[in-house]
Structures are given as C-alpha cells and as structure tokens.
Design a protein around this motif. Structure first.
Motif, PDB file in Angstrom:
ATOM      1  N   VAL A  98       0.902  -1.336  -0.061  1.00 38.98           N
ATOM      2  CA  VAL A  98      -0.148   0.001   0.044  1.00 38.98           C
ATOM      3  C   VAL A  98       0.674   1.207  -0.059  1.00 38.98           C
ATOM      4  O   VAL A  98       0.661   2.170  -0.798  1.00 38.98           O
ATOM      5  CB  VAL A  98      -0.755  -0.008   1.145  1.00 38.98           C
ATOM      6  N   LYS A  99       1.950   1.076   0.992  1.00 38.97           N
ATOM      7  CA  LYS A  99       2.889   2.300   0.796  1.00 38.97           C
ATOM      8  C   LYS A  99       3.474   2.490  -0.538  1.00 38.97           C
ATOM      9  O   LYS A  99       3.791   3.822  -0.998  1.00 38.97           O
ATOM     10  CB  LYS A  99       3.920   2.008   1.851  1.00 38.97           C
ATOM     11  N   THR A 100       3.734   1.449  -1.213  1.00 39.21           N
ATOM     12  CA  THR A 100       4.293   1.448  -2.708  1.00 39.21           C
ATOM     13  C   THR A 100       3.285   2.160  -3.498  1.00 39.21           C
ATOM     14  O   THR A 100       3.666   3.043  -4.358  1.00 39.21           O
ATOM     15  CB  THR A 100       4.715   0.082  -3.013  1.00 39.21           C
ATOM     16  N   LEU A 101       2.078   1.872  -3.509  1.00 43.22           N
ATOM     17  CA  LEU A 101       1.122   2.565  -4.198  1.00 43.22           C
ATOM     18  C   LEU A 101       1.067   3.876  -3.890  1.00 43.22           C
ATOM     19  O   LEU A 101       0.904   4.830  -4.903  1.00 43.22           O
ATOM     20  CB  LEU A 101      -0.229   1.734  -4.265  1.00 43.22           C
ATOM     21  N   VAL A 102       0.928   4.408  -2.951  1.00 44.82           N
ATOM     22  CA  VAL A 102       0.867   5.755  -2.363  1.00 44.82           C
ATOM     23  C   VAL A 102       2.192   6.466  -2.995  1.00 44.82           C
ATOM     24  O   VAL A 102       1.894   7.530  -3.521  1.00 44.82           O
ATOM     25  CB  VAL A 102       0.678   5.945  -0.866  1.00 44.82           C
ATOM     26  N   ASP A 138       2.195   9.523  -5.783  1.00 51.06           N
ATOM     27  CA  ASP A 138       3.029  10.596  -5.463  1.00 51.06           C
ATOM     28  C   ASP A 138       3.996  11.069  -6.767  1.00 51.06           C
ATOM     29  O   ASP A 138       4.110  12.316  -6.992  1.00 51.06           O
ATOM     30  CB  ASP A 138       3.718  10.673  -4.251  1.00 51.06           C
ATOM     31  N   ALA A 139       4.552   9.943  -7.143  1.00 53.74           N
ATOM     32  CA  ALA A 139       5.653  10.147  -8.248  1.00 53.74           C
ATOM     33  C   ALA A 139       4.747  10.553  -9.380  1.00 53.74           C
ATOM     34  O   ALA A 139       5.107  11.564 -10.189  1.00 53.74           O
ATOM     35  CB  ALA A 139       6.223   9.008  -8.715  1.00 53.74           C
ATOM     36  N   ARG A 196      -4.386   9.280  -9.636  1.00 55.34           N
ATOM     37  CA  ARG A 196      -5.777   8.761  -9.118  1.00 55.34           C
ATOM     38  C   ARG A 196      -5.723   7.259  -8.937  1.00 55.34           C
ATOM     39  O   ARG A 196      -6.437   6.666  -8.062  1.00 55.34           O
ATOM     40  CB  ARG A 196      -6.821   9.606  -9.822  1.00 55.34           C
ATOM     41  N   ARG A 197      -5.402   6.745 -10.145  1.00 57.64           N
ATOM     42  CA  ARG A 197      -5.583   5.188 -10.118  1.00 57.64           C
ATOM     43  C   ARG A 197      -4.698   4.618  -9.106  1.00 57.64           C
ATOM     44  O   ARG A 197      -5.211   3.731  -8.315  1.00 57.64           O
ATOM     45  CB  ARG A 197      -5.011   4.751 -11.587  1.00 57.64           C
ATOM     46  N   HIS A 198      -3.555   4.989  -8.928  1.00 57.90           N
ATOM     47  CA  HIS A 198      -2.574   4.402  -7.719  1.00 57.90           C
ATOM     48  C   HIS A 198      -3.270   4.907  -6.229  1.00 57.90           C
ATOM     49  O   HIS A 198      -3.422   3.885  -5.286  1.00 57.90           O
ATOM     50  CB  HIS A 198      -1.299   5.056  -7.632  1.00 57.90           C
TER      51      HIS A 198
END
Length: 179
Positions: free
Chosen positions: A51-55, A59-60, A71-73
């Motif tokens: 989940v942290k990776t998706l956030v 951000d990137a 938005r998708r991430h």
C-alpha cells in the motif's frame, strides 16, 4: 443427464484443487510457514508495504503531472487499505481472549492501515481540489474527520480543507494536543 452434470462438477473440482502434494503433520506446518513468508515477500495488496508503494507511485505520478495515473494508484491504495483494515480487525476480534499476542499485532497493523487510508484520502482530496472537483473531495475529507476525530492533526487538516472548500462555515479552533 444428472450423471453427466455430476461428472462435470467432479472434473471442475479436480481443476480447482492445487497441484501440490498433500502434507501431514509437521510437513504441513512447515509448508504453511513458507506460504506465509512468500506472501509477505511478494508485496501484494495484502501487505502494508505494498500500500505504501502504491501511495509512493501516486505521489510520483502527481510530481510528473500525470493526475489520472496518480488517481488510479491512490484509488488502489485506498481500496487495499480498507480491505487490510477489515481483515486485521476481523482477525483481532477472532483471537480476543484466546491469544493476546495476535490481537495486539492485528491492532497495530489496523492502525497502520488506517493511517494509510487517511493519507490516501488526503492526497485524493488534494488531487480533486487541484482538478476543480471539490465536491468529490468532500466525502474523503469527511471520512478523515470521522475516523481520526476533529481533535487529531489529520482531522483538523481535513476540517480546514472543508472550510476552505466552503462545505462548512464554522471554523474549528481547537488547541493542538501539547500546544
């Protein structure tokens, strides 16, 4: 005809069974431990780090100006956080009174999942505000106030954004904890 249907069901069940040997006793426990370790190592959506990776990917994408990808991430991170939160809470409740270590672990993981949900809601709300869609940001901000309370830092920030949007008109002037 019923015999043919039974044969079809039997064939379907065989296809659904895993192609691994049946293990008993200690071998089954050892295999289960390996399966657990492999789930943790895969970084799937059933993991706080995923989940942290998706956030971070969201951000990137925002930094690169790709708001649709962001938005998708963020949506994926939000969905995964909610699922994790539910699973951790269910496991915590199931083991209450049986083994205190497991509820403690699940409660800690629930707090982490809730924090990620709040972070993701705040990021999504900012994204919607940036896209001139404050009406879509409102439910996200309200959820943050609800789950974190207006007296928490995140709750105050969310309420302040609701004030800036014009959804609420009464400022909340609570003193920050420790201040």
């Amino acid at each position: 005809m019923p015999r043919r249907a039974s044969a079809c069901w039997a064939a379907a069940l065989v296809l659904l069974l895993p192609a691994t040997p049946i293990l008993t006793g200690g071998a089954a426990r050892a295999q289960a431990q390996e399966d657990i370790k492999s789930l943790a190592a895969t970084g799937t959506a059933f993991d706080i780090n995923a989940v942290k990776t998706l956030v971070a990917r969201g951000d990137a994408a925002v930094a690169a100006g790709n708001l649709a990808e962001a938005r998708r991430h963020y949506d994926q991170a939000r969905d995964a956080s909610r699922r994790l939160l539910g699973f951790y809470r269910d496991l915590s409740g199931a083991f209450r009174g049986l083994d205190a270590r497991i509820p403690r672990e699940m409660d800690e993981k629930s707090r982490q999942a809730l924090e990620l949900l709040v972070q993701t809601n705040m990021r999504l709300a900012a994204l919607f505000r940036r896209q001139s869609q404050p009406e879509v940001a409102v439910p996200l901000l309200v959820e943050v106030v609800k789950v974190m309370s207006p007296s928490s830092e995140q709750g105050r920030k969310a309420y302040q954004q609701l004030l800036e949007i014009g959804f609420v008109s009464t400022p909340y002037n609570a003193v920050a904890p420790g201040g």
